[in-house]
Each structure stands twice: as structure tokens, then as C-alpha cells.
Design a protein around this motif. Structure first.
Motif, PDB file in Angstrom:
ATOM      1  N   LEU A 177       0.897  -1.314  -0.175  1.00 36.59           N
ATOM      2  CA  LEU A 177       0.228  -0.250   0.073  1.00 36.59           C
ATOM      3  C   LEU A 177       0.710   1.038  -0.227  1.00 36.59           C
ATOM      4  O   LEU A 177       0.299   2.690  -1.004  1.00 36.59           O
ATOM      5  CB  LEU A 177      -1.352  -0.148   0.972  1.00 36.59           C
ATOM      6  N   LYS A 178       2.235   1.222   0.816  1.00 36.98           N
ATOM      7  CA  LYS A 178       2.704   2.278   1.136  1.00 36.98           C
ATOM      8  C   LYS A 178       3.193   2.635  -0.541  1.00 36.98           C
ATOM      9  O   LYS A 178       2.960   4.289  -1.253  1.00 36.98           O
ATOM     10  CB  LYS A 178       3.775   1.674   1.593  1.00 36.98           C
ATOM     11  N   VAL A 179       4.224   1.375  -1.606  1.00 35.20           N
ATOM     12  CA  VAL A 179       4.417   2.518  -3.036  1.00 35.20           C
ATOM     13  C   VAL A 179       3.494   2.981  -3.292  1.00 35.20           C
ATOM     14  O   VAL A 179       3.965   4.079  -4.201  1.00 35.20           O
ATOM     15  CB  VAL A 179       5.103   1.332  -3.028  1.00 35.20           C
ATOM     16  N   LEU A 180       2.360   2.297  -3.335  1.00 31.63           N
ATOM     17  CA  LEU A 180       0.406   2.999  -4.456  1.00 31.63           C
ATOM     18  C   LEU A 180       0.599   4.201  -4.460  1.00 31.63           C
ATOM     19  O   LEU A 180       0.335   4.960  -4.724  1.00 31.63           O
ATOM     20  CB  LEU A 180      -0.039   2.283  -4.534  1.00 31.63           C
ATOM     21  N   VAL A 181       0.402   4.781  -2.893  1.00 30.03           N
ATOM     22  CA  VAL A 181       0.204   6.115  -1.924  1.00 30.03           C
ATOM     23  C   VAL A 181       1.233   6.929  -2.075  1.00 30.03           C
ATOM     24  O   VAL A 181       0.687   8.257  -2.482  1.00 30.03           O
ATOM     25  CB  VAL A 181      -0.063   5.995  -1.095  1.00 30.03           C
ATOM     26  N   VAL A 182       2.296   6.380  -2.403  1.00 30.79           N
ATOM     27  CA  VAL A 182       3.449   7.382  -2.452  1.00 30.79           C
ATOM     28  C   VAL A 182       3.744   8.027  -3.858  1.00 30.79           C
ATOM     29  O   VAL A 182       4.296   8.879  -3.670  1.00 30.79           O
ATOM     30  CB  VAL A 182       4.737   6.670  -1.784  1.00 30.79           C
ATOM     31  N   LEU A 183       3.275   7.556  -4.342  1.00 33.26           N
ATOM     32  CA  LEU A 183       3.472   6.947  -6.115  1.00 33.26           C
ATOM     33  C   LEU A 183       2.290   8.099  -6.436  1.00 33.26           C
ATOM     34  O   LEU A 183       2.739   9.187  -7.082  1.00 33.26           O
ATOM     35  CB  LEU A 183       3.485   6.050  -6.981  1.00 33.26           C
ATOM     36  N   VAL A 184       1.077   8.283  -6.165  1.00 37.15           N
ATOM     37  CA  VAL A 184      -0.049   9.217  -6.377  1.00 37.15           C
ATOM     38  C   VAL A 184       1.079  10.301  -5.735  1.00 37.15           C
ATOM     39  O   VAL A 184       0.584  11.178  -6.544  1.00 37.15           O
ATOM     40  CB  VAL A 184      -0.957   7.935  -5.791  1.00 37.15           C
TER      41      VAL A 184
END
Length: 249
Positions: A177-184
Motif C-alpha cells: 500500500l505504501k508504494v502505491l500511495v507514495v507514487l500517487v
């Protein structure tokens, strides 16, 4: 740009991408490296985000290829984070070098304290759904977004505190979840730095190449056997690095 600078940026980027995907703390390496190369703090802060965007694209692709698709929940968590990140990035462009350096030192101290907090017992993987979206979580995502937009250093620790301790999900799910949220939220945050002329694309892109390689390795190890154990070990190594750096400073 000299050959030595290219090699150093590639190495720092690879280690940063690996640490960021596995746990947290990669920007504690890359941000000082960019500043040591002569960039002012704001430009170093902005240039650092080029690699963060690309490393998270790499890690997200790796996770999706392995069958981990939490796109719906991740995007919903990202909405308040984006709002916070835009304000945080804009605020960062107004901070002078001396103040930013002191903030960086304080962030390192605070991050080390959070990392030293004892972890609860290992949890089993749970089903992620919209029931995890509660008002305290949404408010926390705004705060995380602001922090990530402003400085980003060790933002993964905040995700561990929120997602692992509050929501009760395991460390592998936290990182997915972290990598997706940070990307967005990092894409519009980077846009603020670009719009204000605070990105050195040469340094940023070379750093990004290393970051993408490190992120791919980190995502692979997270999904492999003993991934959560490796995350905890990397976290302990980060703590040691923080302490050494603070003593040297």
C-alpha cells in the motif's frame, strides 16, 4: 556531471530504492548526497523526488505482477494524502537552507525514536477492504501527505505506525500500500518543485536509474520467503545508520 558523481548517485539511488520499498529511510541517504554535490536544499529536495516517483512505479508494477492488487483501497487512501502533499511541497519551496538543515536533523532524531518502538507480534495477512477507511485514518493520511510533500525522509515509518499498528495489517501489505500511495501523491508534489524551478534533472534522473533497480530488488525480497523478517532487519540497520550520522554531524 563527473563519472564519480554518476557512480555515487547510482549507488545511493539503488540503496535508497531498496530501503524505501523494504521499509523506510532511503531519502536519508539520497537527500544529503544531493546536497553534498552542491545543490541547495530546495533543489535537492525536489530532485530527490524524481527517483522516488520512478522507484515506486517499479515496485508497484512488481507487486501487481505478483498478484497483489490493492488499487481501490490504495487510491482512496491517496486522495487525502495528495491534498496534504500539495501543501507540503509548496511549503518546502519557501524554507531556507539553514532552517531546512535543522528540520532534517530533527526529522532524523524523531524517525530514530519511532523506529526504536517495539513491534507488536507478527500478524497474519488479512483481507483489505473499505472498512479500513475511518476518519482517523483519513486525517492521518493528510498529515502523512503533507510530511511526504515537505521532506519525505523516512515517511515509511509513518505508514508503519498507521497501517501496521492502527489497522493491524502485516508488514508486507503495509509496503504494498505504501508504494502505491507514495507514487500517487508524489507526482503532484514533484510538479510543485518542477513549476518553481527546483529540480536538477541530470542528478535526478541518474539517481532514479539506481532507485528503480533498488526498488525492483526490494519488492522481490518483500514478496519472497521471510520478507517481513528482512523488513525488520533493514529497519534495524537504518536505526544504526541514523545514529552514526547524527554522531558524525
Amino acid at each position: 556531471m563527473t563519472l564519480e558523481q554518476v557512480v555515487l548517485l547510482l549507488a545511493a539511488g539503488a540503496l535508497s530504492g531498496f530501503l524505501n520499498v523494504m521499509s523506510a529511510g532511503g531519502s536519508m541517504i539520497t537527500l544529503p548526497v544531493l546536497m553534498f554535490m552542491g545543490l541547495d536544499s530546495t533543489t535537492a529536495n525536489g530532485s530527490n523526488r524524481v527517483g522516488i516517483v520512478l522507484q515506486n512505479i517499479t515496485a508497484t508494477w512488481k507487486y501487481r505482477s505478483a498478484g497483489h492488487r490493492h488499487l481501490r483501497l490504495g487510491l482512496k487512501l491517496s486522495v487525502p494524502a495528495v491534498a496534504g502533499a500539495l501543501v507540503g511541497a509548496w511549503t518546502a519551496t519557501l524554507v531556507g537552507d539553514d532552517l531546512f538543515r535543522w528540520i532534517l536533523i530533527l526529522v532524523m532524531v524523531g524517525s530514530s525514536i519511532l523506529m526504536l518502538m517495539p513491534m507488536p507480534a507478527r500478524r497474519d495477512t488479512v483481507q483489505l477492504d473499505d472498512s479500513h477507511l475511518r476518519w482517523p485514518v483519513i486525517v492521518a493520511m493528510v498529515v502523512i501527505g503533507f510530511y511526504g510533500g515537505f521532506i519525505q525522509v523516512a515517511v515509511g515509518i509513518l505508514f508503519i505506525v498507521l497501517l501496521y499498528r492502527v489497522l493491524g495489517i502485516d508488514l508486507v501489505q503495509v509496503n504494498i500500500l505504501k508504494v502505491l500511495v507514495v507514487l500517487v501523491y508524489m507526482i503532484p508534489a514533484l510538479g510543485i518543485f518542477v513549476a518553481t524551478g527546483n529540480v536538477h534533472w541530470g542528478f535526478g534522473l541518474v539517481l532514479a536509474v539506481g532507485s528503480m533497480a533498488g526498488a525492483w530488488i526490494g519488492a522481490h525480497m518483500t514478496l519472497g520467503p521471510g520478507g517481513a523478517v528482512w523488513i525488520q532487519r533493514i529497519t534495524l540497520l537504518i536505526i544504526a545508520a541514523i545514529i552514526v550520522r547524527l554522531i558524525l554531524e
